[in-house]
Design a protein around this motif. Structure first.
Motif: not given
Length: 534
Positions: A72-75, A127-129, A466-469, A514-523
């Motif tokens: 699970x990945x948070x939109x 999924x995320x970003x 359990x979802x990812x962020x 301070x919470x971010x979707x998956x892919x924020x750091x790479x972006x």
């Protein structure tokens, strides 16, 4: 009070470098690109059909998590960031949304200058970003071989139907399948097959929106603020913005404003002084306007050589007397620093001596529990000075009354959050507020003065357990961690850092920046730390 972060591996943030460079004489025309391109590179082009997530030298990649359909990945549109509305709109047009993807970079024959080679792609999943895209011309049978790319990647460009805006060349596998040998055949193929399709073209305004996401911040480089000392929270120091990246900015206490040798409370663990470790959100409670300390009668630690103190006093005097303000060009103003603070007449009902619960975001050992606190002073503009009932001399926090991290008594008990018992000197889940208020002869702050708690069921739908962020540590805000939602406690989300023990959970408001979707750091070109040994 000695507050410092956990000892984790510290890594400098990766800097985003431009992938393409321009000719020294300016932009290269479309015709020039065609004439100068070494087409042998295209013939030999080897396009890797593996997932394309870990494009930079990162310490952690979301590749396996994103590829696994069971995770699970948070939109992205559930987070408080500028790209949220854009991602929500994109999710409504899956299968129709078109971008141009740079699938390779080749060199000009004469100058060796790199030039990007593009082909249209259709977005099928988000999924995320990360966007899961299919090259135009791939058959539906190839859906299992789709490619992933970050929304904020420079590889992705808007597609508005103009086939001369970029250098469009078919990837080798499409060129071979479709028999598109010549460049003009490939362009003609796009013109012929894309016409009339119900595709949502991404306008050029997307580039402007993406630039705002990457560079937009209410603070600018060179602007100065008064920054709460994270090791001595009973004082502020002058800090200057060094760099901006999205909503986050790097604030640094410089030697011209701070005489470290003259400071009797200097600390080798000081991450704000002449370091690049204070990356915080523009709404951070550590940030105050120029003149705030003088206005609030708070300790200002500043070098006498800086000529700052007198200027700050004049600003504070003008604010207090409601006169026109004489800020300097690089001063952070009251209206700017308080733009994220909600105003409400009810905040005037807070009184000195009231008891409450609060999250001490500066205490690295208490980020997954709440503390018992007392309002010891009412500061101007609805700020409260809260002292922890632990009894430590300088264990205080200046907090705005609209903060999402202050709570009425019994909030921790109702929502199963540990509360640090100031007498037992440990976190407990059965703190008796009635006895404590009677014993201390004090009164509680009314629950009506605090944020309302949203319906838990709705929060569980937005943040499934359990979802990812991704999350940035309260106390070490320059660090970013791959994370999971562990639990929901009222309006607080308990986040578990992947690979770390239970000790490394932290509580965040569900609207926290301070919470971010998956892919924020790479972006954003930030370092996402890989899980460590427990």
């Amino acid at each position: 009070m000695k507050k410092m972060g956990r000892k984790r591996k510290q890594t400098n943030d990766q800097k985003m470098e431009p992938i393409l460079t321009e000719n020294s004489k300016g932009k290269v025309s479309f015709a020039e690109k065609l004439s100068r391109l070494d087409w042998r590179d295209i013939e030999r082009g080897d396009f890797n059909k593996e997932i394309r997530l870990d494009l930079s030298d990162r310490l952690f990649s979301w590749e396996k998590v994103v590829k696994d359909g069971d995770n699970a990945i948070i939109p992205a549109f559930h987070f408080q960031h500028p790209y949220a509305p854009l991602m929500e709109d994109f999710c409504q047009h899956l299968g129709k949304l078109v971008f141009s993807l740079r699938w390779s970079t080749h060199k000009m024959k004469d100058t060796g200058e790199p030039v990007g080679v593009f082909w249209p792609v259709i977005v099928h999943e988000i999924k995320g970003l990360y966007l899961r895209v299919q090259f135009f011309g791939d058959s539906d049978e190839d859906l299992d071989e789709l490619y992933w790319v970050n929304l904020l990647s420079e590889e992705l460009k808007p597609f508005d139907g103009d086939l001369k805006a970029l250098l469009f060349v078919a990837p080798p596998h499409i060129k071979k399948t479709m028999g598109l040998v010549k460049l003009e055949d490939q362009v003609a193929y796009l013109e012929r097959n894309m016409e009339g399709l119900e595709l949502m073209q991404t306008p050029q305004s997307f580039l402007k929106k993406r630039k705002k996401m990457l560079c937009g911040n209410k603070y600018r480089e060179g602007e100065r603020v008064e920054l709460l000392d994270n090791l001595n929270s009973d004082r502020v120091r002058v800090a200057v913005v060094q760099q901006v990246r999205g909503r986050r900015a790097n604030f640094k206490v410089l030697s011209e404003y701070y005489d470290v040798d003259a400071d009797s409370r200097k600390n080798d663990e000081d991450r704000q002084y002449e370091t690049d470790h204070t990356w915080i959100d523009e709404s951070s409670p550590l940030i105050f306007h120029v003149g705030w300390a003088a206005l609030a009668d708070y300790t200002l630690e500043v070098s006498d050589k800086a000529d700052y103190r007198d200027h700050a006093r004049r600003v504070a005097q003008h604010i207090d007397q409601k006169k026109s303000l004489n800020y300097f060009a690089d001063d952070a103003t009251l209206s700017k620093t308080m733009s994220d603070c909600r105003s409400d007449p009810k905040y005037e009902d807070f009184q000195v001596g009231m008891k409450l619960e609060f999250l001490d975001w500066l205490d690295a050992d208490m980020l997954n529990c709440l503390k018992v606190g007392t309002i010891i002073k009412i500061l101007p503009n609805n700020y409260l000075l809260i002292e922890s009932d632990e009894g430590k001399r300088d264990d205080v926090l200046p907090v705005h009354a609209s903060s999402a991290y202050i709570f009425p008594p019994d909030y921790a008990y109702k929502h199963e959050i540990p509360l640090f018992d100031p007498q037992a000197k440990k976190a407990v889940k059965n703190f008796n507020w009635s006895d404590y208020l009677e014993r201390t002869k004090s009164k509680p702050a009314p629950s009506s003065l605090f944020h309302e708690t949203p319906e838990i069921r709705k929060l569980e739908e937005i943040f499934p357990i359990g979802s990812h962020l991704e999350a940035s540590c309260h106390n070490e805000s320059h660090l970013y961690f791959p994370s999971k939602v562990k639990a929901i406690h009222g309006r607080l989300i308990e986040v578990q850092y992947l690979g770390y023990s239970e000790e490394y959970t932290e509580l965040f408001d569900y609207k926290s920046s301070d919470l971010f979707p998956v892919g924020h750091s790479e972006g954003f070109g930030l370092t996402l730390l890989a899980p460590q040994d427990k």
